[in-house]
Design a protein around this motif. Structure first.
Motif, short mmCIF file in Angstrom:
data_model
loop_
_atom_site.label_atom_id
_atom_site.label_comp_id
_atom_site.label_asym_id
_atom_site.label_seq_id
_atom_site.Cartn_x
_atom_site.Cartn_y
_atom_site.Cartn_z
N UNK A 67 27.71 -3.28 52.48
CA UNK A 67 26.27 -3.14 52.21
C UNK A 67 25.43 -3.04 53.47
N UNK A 68 25.69 -3.91 54.44
CA UNK A 68 24.89 -3.88 55.67
C UNK A 68 25.09 -2.56 56.42
N UNK A 69 26.35 -2.11 56.48
CA UNK A 69 26.64 -0.85 57.16
C UNK A 69 25.97 0.32 56.44
N UNK A 70 25.99 0.29 55.12
CA UNK A 70 25.36 1.36 54.36
C UNK A 70 23.85 1.39 54.64
N UNK A 71 23.23 0.23 54.64
CA UNK A 71 21.79 0.18 54.92
C UNK A 71 21.48 0.69 56.32
N UNK A 72 22.26 0.27 57.31
CA UNK A 72 22.05 0.71 58.68
C UNK A 72 22.26 2.22 58.80
N UNK A 73 23.31 2.73 58.16
CA UNK A 73 23.59 4.17 58.21
C UNK A 73 22.45 4.97 57.59
N UNK A 74 22.02 4.56 56.40
CA UNK A 74 20.99 5.31 55.70
C UNK A 74 19.66 5.29 56.46
N UNK A 75 19.34 4.16 57.07
CA UNK A 75 18.10 4.08 57.84
C UNK A 75 18.10 5.08 58.98
N UNK A 76 19.24 5.26 59.62
CA UNK A 76 19.34 6.22 60.73
C UNK A 76 19.49 7.66 60.24
N UNK A 77 20.15 7.84 59.09
CA UNK A 77 20.36 9.19 58.57
C UNK A 77 19.06 9.79 58.03
N UNK A 78 18.13 8.93 57.63
CA UNK A 78 16.86 9.40 57.08
C UNK A 78 15.70 8.71 57.83
N UNK A 79 15.53 9.03 59.10
CA UNK A 79 14.54 8.33 59.92
C UNK A 79 13.10 8.51 59.44
N UNK A 80 12.86 9.57 58.68
CA UNK A 80 11.50 9.80 58.20
C UNK A 80 11.01 8.69 57.27
N UNK A 81 11.94 7.91 56.71
CA UNK A 81 11.55 6.79 55.84
C UNK A 81 11.03 5.60 56.63
N UNK A 82 11.30 5.57 57.93
CA UNK A 82 10.80 4.49 58.78
C UNK A 82 11.40 3.13 58.49
N UNK A 83 12.66 3.09 58.12
CA UNK A 83 13.30 1.82 57.75
C UNK A 83 14.11 1.20 58.89
N UNK A 84 14.00 1.75 60.08
CA UNK A 84 14.62 1.15 61.26
C UNK A 84 13.76 1.50 62.47
N UNK A 85 13.59 0.56 63.40
CA UNK A 85 12.89 0.90 64.64
C UNK A 85 13.67 2.00 65.35
N UNK A 86 13.01 2.96 65.94
CA UNK A 86 13.72 4.06 66.59
C UNK A 86 14.48 3.59 67.82
N UNK A 87 15.53 4.32 68.23
CA UNK A 87 16.24 3.97 69.46
C UNK A 87 15.28 3.87 70.63
N UNK A 88 15.47 2.83 71.43
CA UNK A 88 14.59 2.59 72.56
C UNK A 88 13.46 1.64 72.27
N UNK A 89 13.15 1.43 70.99
CA UNK A 89 12.11 0.48 70.60
C UNK A 89 12.68 -0.94 70.75
N UNK A 90 11.98 -1.83 71.48
CA UNK A 90 12.49 -3.20 71.63
C UNK A 90 12.72 -3.91 70.31
N UNK A 91 12.00 -3.51 69.26
CA UNK A 91 12.17 -4.15 67.95
C UNK A 91 13.55 -3.89 67.37
N UNK A 92 14.27 -2.92 67.92
CA UNK A 92 15.61 -2.63 67.40
C UNK A 92 16.57 -3.80 67.65
N UNK A 93 16.30 -4.58 68.68
CA UNK A 93 17.12 -5.75 68.92
C UNK A 93 17.03 -6.76 67.79
N UNK A 94 15.79 -7.07 67.37
CA UNK A 94 15.60 -7.99 66.25
C UNK A 94 16.15 -7.40 64.96
#
Length: 209
Positions: A67-94
């Protein structure tokens, strides 16, 4: 041309987390309901996932389980949904921190508690979560400010860890604390969460008297 997105699930599974994620994305997907027992262990399904369990997604030729991997994959596969901080954003650590805290220590602690396993003080260094009290305190710490886990907007980390918090409090596997209840109340009211819940409830077997 968009790649086909197929969701393999059962309404009585962690597939409910992935259903919510898919509804947050707002992209077309097809659902395949896999029954427990022979259906999950059938060669056609285990050829995709040898563990013989759900949830699972197939996105074009890409297969993702857990489940966690699926959520992480989908957030990156569909970045237009804004469900993950973009690469380089410090918030990606949290974002990574809390997403995988849920997949690691929380998942393990809840499973052990359900089986009546409670590591003694001398054993706590051997398990990734220490003890249930440590996990509860960490969850409370994560949500104590009343905001989201990774910056100022909802992300897949909130969806995944929040689902565990909501389920845990509902089924009694996690202690109810005011900060956790406030956090879950905020998440569970999201339109996508309500849609996903209604869809999975409609798929539940009818109860017999």
């Amino acid at each position: 041309m968009a790649q086909d997105l197929v969701f393999y699930t059962n309404p009585m599974s962690r597939g409910r987390i992935v259903r919510w994620m898919l509804e947050e994305l707002g992209v077309p997907y097809r659902t395949e309901i896999i029954g427990y027992g022979p259906a999950m262990k059938a060669p056609a399904f285990t050829a995709l996932n040898p563990m013989g369990k759900v949830p699972m997604i197939r996105h074009g030729k890409v297969v993702v389980t857990e489940s966690a991997a699926i959520c992480a994959y989908l957030a990156d596969a569909f970045p237009e949904a804004g469900l993950a901080p973009p690469p380089g954003d410090p918030a990606r650590g949290a974002y990574y921190r809390w997403l995988f805290f849920g997949a690691g220590p929380v998942e393990a602690a809840v499973a052990d508690a359900a089986m009546g396993v409670a590591p003694g003080e001398e054993q706590r260094a051997l398990v990734g979560y220490g003890c249930m009290a440590d996990v509860m305190n960490m969850l409370e710490y994560a949500v104590q400010d009343g905001g989201f886990l990774a910056g100022d907007r909802f992300s897949a980390a909130d969806l995944y860890l929040g689902s565990q918090i909501g389920w845990g409090m509902h089924f009694g596997t996690l202690e109810k604390r005011p900060a956790l209840e406030r956090y879950w109340s905020k998440l569970s009211g999201r339109p996508a969460a309500r849609r996903a819940l209604a869809m999975d409830e409609a798929l539940m077997p009818e109860k017999r008297d």
